[in-house]
Enzyme design. Structure first.
Site, PDB file in Angstrom:
ATOM      1  N   GLU A   1       2.596 -43.593 -47.066  1.00  0.00           N
ATOM      2  CA  GLU A   1       3.862 -43.719 -45.814  1.00  0.00           C
ATOM      3  C   GLU A   1       5.196 -42.865 -47.316  1.00  0.00           C
ATOM      4  O   GLU A   1       4.923 -42.892 -48.076  1.00  0.00           O
ATOM      5  CB  GLU A   1       3.957 -45.852 -46.245  1.00  0.00           C
ATOM      6  CG  GLU A   1       3.752 -45.794 -48.078  1.00  0.00           C
ATOM      7  CD  GLU A   1       3.796 -47.740 -48.480  1.00  0.00           C
ATOM      8  OE1 GLU A   1       5.121 -48.268 -46.996  1.00  0.00           O
ATOM      9  OE2 GLU A   1       2.991 -48.016 -48.649  1.00  0.00           O
TER      10      GLU A   1
ATOM     11  N   LYS B   1       8.344 -42.853 -48.870  1.00  0.00           N
ATOM     12  CA  LYS B   1       9.347 -43.228 -49.433  1.00  0.00           C
ATOM     13  C   LYS B   1      10.653 -43.310 -49.051  1.00  0.00           C
ATOM     14  O   LYS B   1      11.239 -42.291 -49.671  1.00  0.00           O
ATOM     15  CB  LYS B   1       8.972 -42.437 -51.175  1.00  0.00           C
ATOM     16  CG  LYS B   1       9.447 -43.301 -51.857  1.00  0.00           C
ATOM     17  CD  LYS B   1       9.454 -42.037 -53.531  1.00  0.00           C
ATOM     18  CE  LYS B   1       9.940 -42.913 -54.482  1.00  0.00           C
ATOM     19  NZ  LYS B   1      11.888 -43.391 -54.563  1.00  0.00           N
TER      20      LYS B   1
ATOM     21  N   ASP C   1      14.927 -44.673 -49.316  1.00  0.00           N
ATOM     22  CA  ASP C   1      15.675 -44.280 -50.499  1.00  0.00           C
ATOM     23  C   ASP C   1      16.572 -45.191 -50.728  1.00  0.00           C
ATOM     24  O   ASP C   1      17.698 -45.001 -49.757  1.00  0.00           O
ATOM     25  CB  ASP C   1      16.613 -42.897 -50.435  1.00  0.00           C
ATOM     26  CG  ASP C   1      17.347 -42.755 -51.493  1.00  0.00           C
ATOM     27  OD1 ASP C   1      16.960 -42.676 -52.215  1.00  0.00           O
ATOM     28  OD2 ASP C   1      17.813 -41.366 -51.255  1.00  0.00           O
TER      29      ASP C   1
ATOM     30  N   TYR D   1       6.676 -52.490 -48.869  1.00  0.00           N
ATOM     31  CA  TYR D   1       5.932 -51.724 -49.112  1.00  0.00           C
ATOM     32  C   TYR D   1       4.532 -52.322 -50.030  1.00  0.00           C
ATOM     33  O   TYR D   1       3.615 -51.198 -50.563  1.00  0.00           O
ATOM     34  CB  TYR D   1       5.692 -50.711 -49.769  1.00  0.00           C
ATOM     35  CG  TYR D   1       6.954 -50.464 -51.217  1.00  0.00           C
ATOM     36  CD1 TYR D   1       6.387 -51.633 -52.199  1.00  0.00           C
ATOM     37  CD2 TYR D   1       8.473 -50.244 -50.972  1.00  0.00           C
ATOM     38  CE1 TYR D   1       7.229 -52.290 -53.274  1.00  0.00           C
ATOM     39  CE2 TYR D   1       9.295 -50.980 -52.127  1.00  0.00           C
ATOM     40  CZ  TYR D   1       8.815 -51.608 -53.656  1.00  0.00           C
ATOM     41  OH  TYR D   1       9.390 -51.648 -54.603  1.00  0.00           O
TER      42      TYR D   1
ATOM     43  N   LYS E   1       7.422 -36.302 -54.568  1.00  0.00           N
ATOM     44  CA  LYS E   1       8.856 -35.997 -53.932  1.00  0.00           C
ATOM     45  C   LYS E   1       8.755 -34.909 -53.432  1.00  0.00           C
ATOM     46  O   LYS E   1       7.621 -33.817 -53.123  1.00  0.00           O
ATOM     47  CB  LYS E   1       9.379 -36.496 -54.956  1.00  0.00           C
ATOM     48  CG  LYS E   1       9.863 -37.157 -56.286  1.00  0.00           C
ATOM     49  CD  LYS E   1      10.334 -38.167 -55.023  1.00  0.00           C
ATOM     50  CE  LYS E   1      10.720 -39.434 -56.219  1.00  0.00           C
ATOM     51  NZ  LYS E   1      11.740 -39.010 -57.075  1.00  0.00           N
TER      52      LYS E   1
ATOM     53  N   CYS F   1      47.547 -13.787 -46.016  1.00  0.00           N
ATOM     54  CA  CYS F   1      45.495 -14.378 -45.616  1.00  0.00           C
ATOM     55  C   CYS F   1      44.655 -12.974 -46.128  1.00  0.00           C
ATOM     56  O   CYS F   1      45.537 -11.894 -46.850  1.00  0.00           O
ATOM     57  CB  CYS F   1      45.976 -13.629 -44.203  1.00  0.00           C
ATOM     58  SG  CYS F   1      44.487 -12.829 -43.648  1.00  0.00           S
TER      59      CYS F   1
ATOM     60  N   CYS G   1      44.437  -9.492 -43.781  1.00  0.00           N
ATOM     61  CA  CYS G   1      45.446  -8.939 -43.123  1.00  0.00           C
ATOM     62  C   CYS G   1      47.000  -8.885 -43.739  1.00  0.00           C
ATOM     63  O   CYS G   1      47.825  -7.918 -43.788  1.00  0.00           O
ATOM     64  CB  CYS G   1      45.598  -9.063 -41.958  1.00  0.00           C
ATOM     65  SG  CYS G   1      46.187 -10.705 -41.577  1.00  0.00           S
TER      66      CYS G   1
ATOM     67  N   CYS H   1      46.735 -18.247 -41.182  1.00  0.00           N
ATOM     68  CA  CYS H   1      46.936 -17.204 -41.155  1.00  0.00           C
ATOM     69  C   CYS H   1      48.014 -17.021 -39.426  1.00  0.00           C
ATOM     70  O   CYS H   1      47.498 -17.059 -38.831  1.00  0.00           O
ATOM     71  CB  CYS H   1      46.030 -15.595 -41.456  1.00  0.00           C
ATOM     72  SG  CYS H   1      46.633 -14.565 -40.560  1.00  0.00           S
TER      73      CYS H   1
ATOM     74  N   CYS I   1      44.930  -9.692 -37.374  1.00  0.00           N
ATOM     75  CA  CYS I   1      44.012 -10.116 -38.386  1.00  0.00           C
ATOM     76  C   CYS I   1      42.314  -9.978 -38.379  1.00  0.00           C
ATOM     77  O   CYS I   1      42.309  -9.966 -36.753  1.00  0.00           O
ATOM     78  CB  CYS I   1      43.960 -11.665 -39.071  1.00  0.00           C
ATOM     79  SG  CYS I   1      43.064 -12.357 -40.249  1.00  0.00           S
TER      80      CYS I   1
END
Length: 792
Positions: free
Chosen positions: A124, A126, A128, A236, A324, A418, A421, A448, A454
């Site tokens: 099954e 795991k 978290d 579980y 894991k 920038c 440019c 910019c 640019c």
């Protein structure tokens, strides 16, 4: 009012019915009634219990709202310790575990003549979340506790009672007189996202991940807060049990399920370690589609007798292991912050990291989104940071470890020019417009100002223009666009349609056939639909759906290009800020020049036409007055003005005595109206809006048109999972052709959800809301039934 006796009978009946619905919803995953019916039953039970408080019991479904806040948690000593599990991170660790199990059970090993005995394992995911212990006595929940240090936990009984899928009284029969259930309380992904949205809305700090949110919610001294959080349990196993239980782990879990406790829907039996490894791979592939976070898979010897024979080490059982997944969060060093320039000129900070393995991938870059995020995180160059990567999501920095900050850490500074440019970088301003006022505040984006001068912006603009969902020019990948811009061959999207064979064949990687193919693809893109063309232009805040809406509603590029912001807001889902972006784009001389050049070079828009009938005569005089945002004139006042004067000119020219004749119009509102229209610019703007509404056919005096309704008009559909006989895009296109809107998320406004294999949180949300869900086969049948229905 019913007598106490009849009320008691009805209360008992309602509790039984609600418990049955909860069981089918949470445990069997088979919702039996729509949410509205469930809410009606719950409301009736709550009302009856309010009338007869003497009939309220702790097991009633209404008693999940939380009680008085505690000063502190009490301590709970676990009679059977809640041990941790050993971990496996590689296949060889799992093989070693299986070997130790078989040796501990004295099972025959494999040799040249056979594979040896195989052990049966339960498998099954795991979860978290936070491990908890639930104690039932004579079927009633009497206590809930955290795992704590495994021997002693905290008494969170008041909080676990608020978790919706934990039965307050066990179902069925046959449960032991004393039963301690072990499980994980977690927060589903959809619930976590909704909770964080509420946190941000209220100005509170968002949670870092669902596990932290679940743990923090369960450890609230005020159980009312826990009750407001979207928590769920997955059982579980069992601890203490005074009675007979099945002789296998899976048998025990199925018994818990029959008594009303939810167990994993991914629970499976594996015969041998090869099956375990296959299960691990399968769950890993569907991990991101699951409606909850997992960090691995748990394998347990299925036979309870074999579990007893194997026994325990100091702090973990010999018969179980957690395999894991590669970590999705890691710690590394922030080496530098660089700034990238996007299609609209946005300057985005990007973290350069000391390379680290996260979720099986080497990560050396992470997004920092914008400077507001940098400030929120408080990160400096040189910090030790926490990096997270989930699925295909771009890695992001979650936070830092302050105590590891070096003495020479440097602040992150936005460049004044920038980086591409050299043009100036300016911070955006947010303009909020309401009731005749504009308030200006600083935005989170730096830009910019070089625009298409640019190269970074130009490249991104061209890449967007040629993309599949825009002009769909096959073969024009990012690298080729970069070459075209770097060599000065393309300075705007219109230049693509002037490229010659001699220019293209000189590009790196091109020969005769590839050159011909690219030029043919460019030529084939000259007849886009209006919606594709609008999207391809790259108007800020105008995505595919907004482009489709503009094309469908207004019908022509000329109409869209001239539309005033105050007219655009008559279209659904277009607010004033987006309307101003659209209007500003077409007001820009450079943008108008590019569009003119595109049309002059052979780009012919398809599917242009008249205003959509849905929007003919859609405006009202009252609505126009209301949308002018005149201080102290709300929608009701606007309607009274429209009823009294009948035309915009009459309202504009109304004097003080005329306004005093308007029913229930306050002196303050009348004075505000007069002051507003005494400014010539305001009167001119109002007349300009009315003139355009009239020109477009949206005016209240315009001719109403009868729309030939499409069969799915007004409906919202969602596609999730994998479609096997068609692509998701094709499914979306077919739905839109029938008039439906195809959304990316599920809500109460969703009409129907099409769920293919791998459907995850969207399917879970649809079931939670009681929406209609179709598999692909039924979806195709539905489409076939609608074929040919629609426009005449």
């Amino acid at each position: 009012m019913p007598s106490a006796q009849t009320a008691a009978e009805r209360i008992a009946e309602l509790r039984s019915e609600i418990d049955a619905h909860n069981y089918r919803y949470y445990v069997l995953d088979e919702p039996s009634v729509p949410d509205a019916e469930y809410d009606r039953l719950f409301k009736e039970l709550k009302a009856l219990e309010a009338e007869h408080p003497e009939l309220v019991t702790p097991e009633s479904p209404t008693q999940r709202v939380g009680g008085e806040a505690l000063a502190t948690f009490g301590q709970v000593r676990h009679e059977v310790p809640m041990l941790s599990l050993g971990n496996a991170f590689e296949e060889k660790h799992l093989v070693d575990f299986d070997r130790r199990v078989r040796e501990g059970l004295d099972l025959p090993a494999g040799d040249l003549f056979g594979a040896g005995a195989e052990v049966e394992y339960s498998c099954e995911p795991k979860l978290d979340g936070l491990a908890v212990s639930l104690l039932y006595e004579n079927g009633h929940l009497v206590r809930g506790a955290t795992r704590g240090d495994g021997s002693t936990g905290e008494d969170i009984s008041a909080n676990v009672r608020t978790v919706r899928n934990i039965p307050l009284k066990l179902h069925g029969t046959g449960w032991p007189a004393v039963l301690e259930v072990r499980g994980e309380i977690y927060m589903p992904k959809a619930g976590f996202e909704a909770l964080n949205a509420r946190q941000l809305e209220s100005g509170a700090k968002p949670f870092a991940n669902p596990r932290n949110a679940a743990a923090g919610s369960l450890r609230q001294l005020d159980s009312k807060i826990t009750a407001s959080r979207p928590l769920e349990l997955c059982a579980y196993g069992v601890g203490r049990s005074d009675g007979e239980l099945p002789d296998t782990h899976i048998g025990i879990l199925n018994a818990l399920k029959s008594w009303g406790l939810p167990i994993s829907r991914e629970l499976k039996l594996a015969k041998g370690i090869a099956d375990c490894w296959a299960y691990y791979d399968a769950i890993g592939e569907k991990r991101d589609a699951l409606p909850y976070e997992i960090d691995g898979v748990v394998f347990k010897v299925n036979s309870v007798a074999q579990q007893r024979e194997l026994g325990f080490r100091a702090r973990e059982p010999r018969w179980a292991i957690a395999h894991k997944f590669p970590a999705r969060e890691e710690v590394t060093e922030l080496l530098d912050v660089e700034f990238q320039v996007g299609r609209t000129g946005a300057i985005t900070p990007v973290a350069r990291l000391k390379p680290v393995q996260v979720a099986g991938v080497t990560v050396s870059n992470a997004t920092l989104h914008n400077m507001d995020e940098v400030a929120r995180l408080g990160v400096m160059i040189g910090d030790t940071v926490i990096v997270r990567r989930a699925g295909d999501v771009i890695p992001q920095i979650l936070g830092l470890i302050p105590e590891r900050r070096p003495a020479d850490a440097r602040a992150v500074q936005v460049p004044e020019q920038c980086p591409v440019c050299g043009s100036a970088v300016e911070r955006t301003q947010l303009i909020k417009r309401s009731k005749g006022r504009e308030s200006v505040s600083e935005g989170s984006i730096y830009r910019c100002v070089g625009r298409l001068a640019c190269q970074a912006q130009l490249k991104q603009a061209i890449i967007h223009f040629v993309s599949r969902r825009a002009m769909d020019i096959d073969g024009l990948g990012d690298k080729i666009v970069e070459q075209l811009v770097d060599r000065g061959l393309v300075n705007s999207p219109a230049d693509l349609y002037c490229l010659t064979r001699e220019q293209v064949i000189e590009l790196e990687g091109f020969a005769e056939i590839s050159t011909r193919n690219l030029l043919n693809a460019i030529d084939a893109s000259r007849k886009p639909t209006l919606a594709r063309f609008i999207y391809a232009l790259g108007i800020p805040d105008v995505g595919e759906e907004t482009a489709k809406l503009l094309a469908r509603a207004l019908g022509s590029l000329e109409r869209i290009g001239r539309a005033l912001p105050d007219v655009l807001v008559y279209l659904p889902e277009i607010g004033l800020e987006v309307a101003h972006e659209i209007h500003s784009f077409f007001e820009d001389e450079h943008n108008r020049t590019v569009i003119t050049q595109l049309r002059a070079r052979g780009v012919e828009l398809q599917e242009e036409g008249e205003l959509h009938p849905e929007f003919a005569a859609c405006a009202t005089l009252a609505g126009l007055i209301d949308k002018l945002n005149i201080p102290f004139i709300a929608s009701t006042g606007a309607q009274r003005l429209a009823d009294r004067f009948g035309s915009l000119d009459a309202i504009i020219s109304a004097d003080w005595l005329d306004l005093r004749q308007v029913e229930r119009l306050t002196e303050k509102a009348a004075r505000s109206l007069r002051d507003y229209f005494d400014h010539p610019e305001n009167a001119r703007r109002a007349r300009q809006i009315e003139a355009q509404l009239r020109e477009f056919g949206m005016h209240w005096q315009s001719e109403r048109k009868q729309a030939a309704g499409l069969p799915l008009a007004g409906q919202t559909w969602v596609l999730t999972g994998t479609l096997e006989t068609m692509s998701r895009d094709e499914g979306k296109a077919r739905l839109e052709a029938l008039g439906a809107k195809v959304a990316g998320s599920v809500s109460a406004k969703t009409t129907c959800v099409v769920a293919g294999p791998g459907a995850g949180s969207k399917l879970a949300k649809a079931n939670e809301l009681g929406l209609e869900v179709l598999d692909e086969e039924v979806f195709l049948e539905r489409l076939a039934g609608l074929k040919g229905i629609g426009r005449d």
